[in-house]
Design an enzyme around this catalytic site. Structure first.
Site, PDB file in Angstrom:
ATOM      1  N   GLY A  36       3.209   4.407  11.807  1.00  0.00           N
ATOM      2  CA  GLY A  36       1.772   4.378  12.046  1.00  0.00           C
ATOM      3  C   GLY A  36       1.045   5.664  11.723  1.00  0.00           C
ATOM      4  O   GLY A  36       0.006   5.949  12.325  1.00  0.00           O
ATOM      5  N   ARG A  89       5.381 -17.880   6.959  1.00  0.00           N
ATOM      6  CA  ARG A  89       4.443 -16.756   6.851  1.00  0.00           C
ATOM      7  C   ARG A  89       3.035 -17.204   7.250  1.00  0.00           C
ATOM      8  O   ARG A  89       2.283 -16.450   7.874  1.00  0.00           O
ATOM      9  CB  ARG A  89       4.426 -16.220   5.417  1.00  0.00           C
ATOM     10  CG  ARG A  89       5.715 -15.526   4.982  1.00  0.00           C
ATOM     11  CD  ARG A  89       5.557 -14.963   3.569  1.00  0.00           C
ATOM     12  NE  ARG A  89       6.789 -14.373   3.084  1.00  0.00           N
ATOM     13  CZ  ARG A  89       7.156 -13.114   3.308  1.00  0.00           C
ATOM     14  NH1 ARG A  89       6.363 -12.321   4.014  1.00  0.00           N
ATOM     15  NH2 ARG A  89       8.292 -12.659   2.817  1.00  0.00           N
ATOM     16  N   MET A 114       4.393  -4.115   6.551  1.00  0.00           N
ATOM     17  CA  MET A 114       5.452  -4.490   5.615  1.00  0.00           C
ATOM     18  C   MET A 114       5.637  -6.007   5.541  1.00  0.00           C
ATOM     19  O   MET A 114       6.752  -6.536   5.628  1.00  0.00           O
ATOM     20  CB  MET A 114       6.766  -3.813   6.013  1.00  0.00           C
ATOM     21  CG  MET A 114       6.662  -2.309   6.153  1.00  0.00           C
ATOM     22  SD  MET A 114       6.003  -1.506   4.659  1.00  0.00           S
ATOM     23  CE  MET A 114       7.358  -1.787   3.523  1.00  0.00           C
ATOM     24  N   ARG A 115       4.529  -6.703   5.365  1.00  0.00           N
ATOM     25  CA  ARG A 115       4.562  -8.151   5.235  1.00  0.00           C
ATOM     26  C   ARG A 115       3.639  -8.558   4.099  1.00  0.00           C
ATOM     27  O   ARG A 115       2.574  -7.955   3.898  1.00  0.00           O
ATOM     28  CB  ARG A 115       4.084  -8.835   6.530  1.00  0.00           C
ATOM     29  CG  ARG A 115       4.908  -8.502   7.757  1.00  0.00           C
ATOM     30  CD  ARG A 115       6.302  -9.101   7.696  1.00  0.00           C
ATOM     31  NE  ARG A 115       6.243 -10.561   7.625  1.00  0.00           N
ATOM     32  CZ  ARG A 115       7.288 -11.314   7.286  1.00  0.00           C
ATOM     33  NH1 ARG A 115       8.434 -10.754   6.943  1.00  0.00           N
ATOM     34  NH2 ARG A 115       7.180 -12.616   7.264  1.00  0.00           N
ATOM     35  N   ILE A 116       4.035  -9.593   3.353  1.00  0.00           N
ATOM     36  CA  ILE A 116       3.191 -10.122   2.284  1.00  0.00           C
ATOM     37  C   ILE A 116       2.130 -11.023   2.897  1.00  0.00           C
ATOM     38  O   ILE A 116       2.442 -11.936   3.667  1.00  0.00           O
ATOM     39  CB  ILE A 116       4.041 -10.897   1.263  1.00  0.00           C
ATOM     40  CG1 ILE A 116       5.030  -9.950   0.574  1.00  0.00           C
ATOM     41  CG2 ILE A 116       3.141 -11.573   0.227  1.00  0.00           C
ATOM     42  CD1 ILE A 116       5.994 -10.658  -0.361  1.00  0.00           C
ATOM     43  N   ASN A 131      -5.513  -2.329   2.025  1.00  0.00           N
ATOM     44  CA  ASN A 131      -4.125  -1.893   2.081  1.00  0.00           C
ATOM     45  C   ASN A 131      -4.006  -0.538   1.394  1.00  0.00           C
ATOM     46  O   ASN A 131      -4.829  -0.177   0.556  1.00  0.00           O
ATOM     47  CB  ASN A 131      -3.226  -2.918   1.371  1.00  0.00           C
ATOM     48  CG  ASN A 131      -1.754  -2.575   1.487  1.00  0.00           C
ATOM     49  OD1 ASN A 131      -1.278  -2.210   2.562  1.00  0.00           O
ATOM     50  ND2 ASN A 131      -1.028  -2.693   0.391  1.00  0.00           N
ATOM     51  N   HIS A 133      -1.147   1.975  -0.722  1.00  0.00           N
ATOM     52  CA  HIS A 133       0.131   1.899  -1.438  1.00  0.00           C
ATOM     53  C   HIS A 133       0.445   3.262  -2.038  1.00  0.00           C
ATOM     54  O   HIS A 133      -0.450   3.910  -2.602  1.00  0.00           O
ATOM     55  CB  HIS A 133       0.039   0.842  -2.539  1.00  0.00           C
ATOM     56  CG  HIS A 133       1.317   0.642  -3.283  1.00  0.00           C
ATOM     57  ND1 HIS A 133       2.410   0.009  -2.718  1.00  0.00           N
ATOM     58  CD2 HIS A 133       1.699   0.994  -4.543  1.00  0.00           C
ATOM     59  CE1 HIS A 133       3.390  -0.023  -3.603  1.00  0.00           C
ATOM     60  NE2 HIS A 133       2.994   0.574  -4.712  1.00  0.00           N
ATOM     61  N   SER A 160      -3.066   4.725  -3.476  1.00  0.00           N
ATOM     62  CA  SER A 160      -4.232   3.894  -3.759  1.00  0.00           C
ATOM     63  C   SER A 160      -4.601   3.076  -2.539  1.00  0.00           C
ATOM     64  O   SER A 160      -3.731   2.487  -1.897  1.00  0.00           O
ATOM     65  CB  SER A 160      -3.937   2.919  -4.917  1.00  0.00           C
ATOM     66  OG  SER A 160      -3.435   3.584  -6.058  1.00  0.00           O
ATOM     67  N   VAL A 168       1.076  -9.072  -4.931  1.00  0.00           N
ATOM     68  CA  VAL A 168       1.319  -7.817  -4.236  1.00  0.00           C
ATOM     69  C   VAL A 168       0.732  -6.632  -4.987  1.00  0.00           C
ATOM     70  O   VAL A 168       0.935  -6.483  -6.203  1.00  0.00           O
ATOM     71  CB  VAL A 168       2.840  -7.612  -4.034  1.00  0.00           C
ATOM     72  CG1 VAL A 168       3.124  -6.240  -3.460  1.00  0.00           C
ATOM     73  CG2 VAL A 168       3.399  -8.696  -3.120  1.00  0.00           C
ATOM     74  N   ASP A 169      -0.037  -5.809  -4.271  1.00  0.00           N
ATOM     75  CA  ASP A 169      -0.585  -4.549  -4.786  1.00  0.00           C
ATOM     76  C   ASP A 169      -1.408  -4.752  -6.055  1.00  0.00           C
ATOM     77  O   ASP A 169      -1.332  -3.954  -7.000  1.00  0.00           O
ATOM     78  CB  ASP A 169       0.548  -3.542  -5.050  1.00  0.00           C
ATOM     79  CG  ASP A 169       1.329  -3.216  -3.796  1.00  0.00           C
ATOM     80  OD1 ASP A 169       0.717  -3.161  -2.718  1.00  0.00           O
ATOM     81  OD2 ASP A 169       2.553  -3.029  -3.890  1.00  0.00           O
ATOM     82  N   GLU A 198      -2.707  10.226   1.518  1.00  0.00           N
ATOM     83  CA  GLU A 198      -3.033   8.938   2.143  1.00  0.00           C
ATOM     84  C   GLU A 198      -3.923   9.153   3.360  1.00  0.00           C
ATOM     85  O   GLU A 198      -4.914   8.434   3.559  1.00  0.00           O
ATOM     86  CB  GLU A 198      -1.752   8.216   2.564  1.00  0.00           C
ATOM     87  CG  GLU A 198      -0.931   7.669   1.419  1.00  0.00           C
ATOM     88  CD  GLU A 198       0.324   6.968   1.893  1.00  0.00           C
ATOM     89  OE1 GLU A 198       0.978   6.323   1.057  1.00  0.00           O
ATOM     90  OE2 GLU A 198       0.655   7.050   3.096  1.00  0.00           O
TER      91      GLU A 198
END
Length: 214
Positions: A36, A89, A114-116, A131, A133, A160, A168-169, A198
């Site tokens: 976190g 999901r 850490m989940r799609i 998000n 990355h 980013s 994803v991303d 970040e």
């Protein structure tokens, strides 16, 4: 390059929190799976009155996530939604969506989540899920982005902040910071310098997104 200072990153667009003041406190729902540290940077920006926002709830999916310690420091309410308790999901994201809405969340912040994400959550908060990355997207998507950059032999990587998307991303990029790769860098040393950036850009990117897209 060995003497490049840690704060030498190029940030684009060159926006600070002072450049995008929010007229009212925006309600942020944070999703986190690990330590976190990005949540901590956002919460600190709020506590220091640099970011006009509130975090009514932090959702975590790992019962042992260290983010709980940070949340306790800032007095943020937490809610465990363990993905292992769901058969899909989509079912998990529906529970997350219900929790966020019950707390009046306006924007969703994936801070080491850490989940799609699925269509359930994307539809519920269309164009309001951010998000972060650890690469200069569109390069090095997915997991182990820092290791990907080192393996590729590039001279610059970074981080980013972007809108979450099904792929994803791949969502639209809001802000990036470029970080030079130094001789002798390891995944650990490079990741540590990326995290510094970040923590700098995530609060500013939130303010910029809220200002431009609300």
């Amino acid at each position: 390059m060995g003497n490049v200072p840690l704060d030498s990153a190029l940030i684009s667009p060159p926006v600070t929190l002072a450049d995008v003041p929010l007229s009212r406190p925006v309600q942020l729902g944070v999703l986190a799976s690990g330590s976190g540290s990005n949540y901590g940077a956002i919460a600190q920006a709020i506590a220091s009155q640099q970011l006009n926002a509130e975090i009514p709830v932090l959702i975590y999916n790992n019962p042992k996530a260290k983010v709980l310690e940070r949340a306790a420091q800032f007095g943020t309410k937490t809610q465990l939604i363990n993905h292992r308790d769901f058969t899909s999901r989509e079912a998990c994201d529906q529970a997350i969506l219900d929790c966020l809405r019950s707390h009046g969340v306006e924007w969703v912040i994936m801070a080491g989540w850490m989940r799609i994400v699925t269509e359930v959550l994307l539809r519920g908060y269309e164009s309001r899920i951010l998000n972060i990355h650890p690469s200069l997207l569109p390069s090095f998507k997915g997991i182990r982005a820092v290791e990907q950059a080192l393996d590729a032999g590039v001279k610059v990587t970074g981080c980013s902040v972007h809108f979450a998307s099904l792929e994803v991303d791949s969502g639209d990029i809001i802000m990036q910071a470029a970080v030079p790769i130094l001789p002798g860098d390891t995944p650990e040393t490079l990741h540590a310098r990326i995290q510094v950036q970040e923590h700098r850009i995530f609060p500013a990117a939130i303010a910029l997104a809220v200002t431009q897209y609300s």
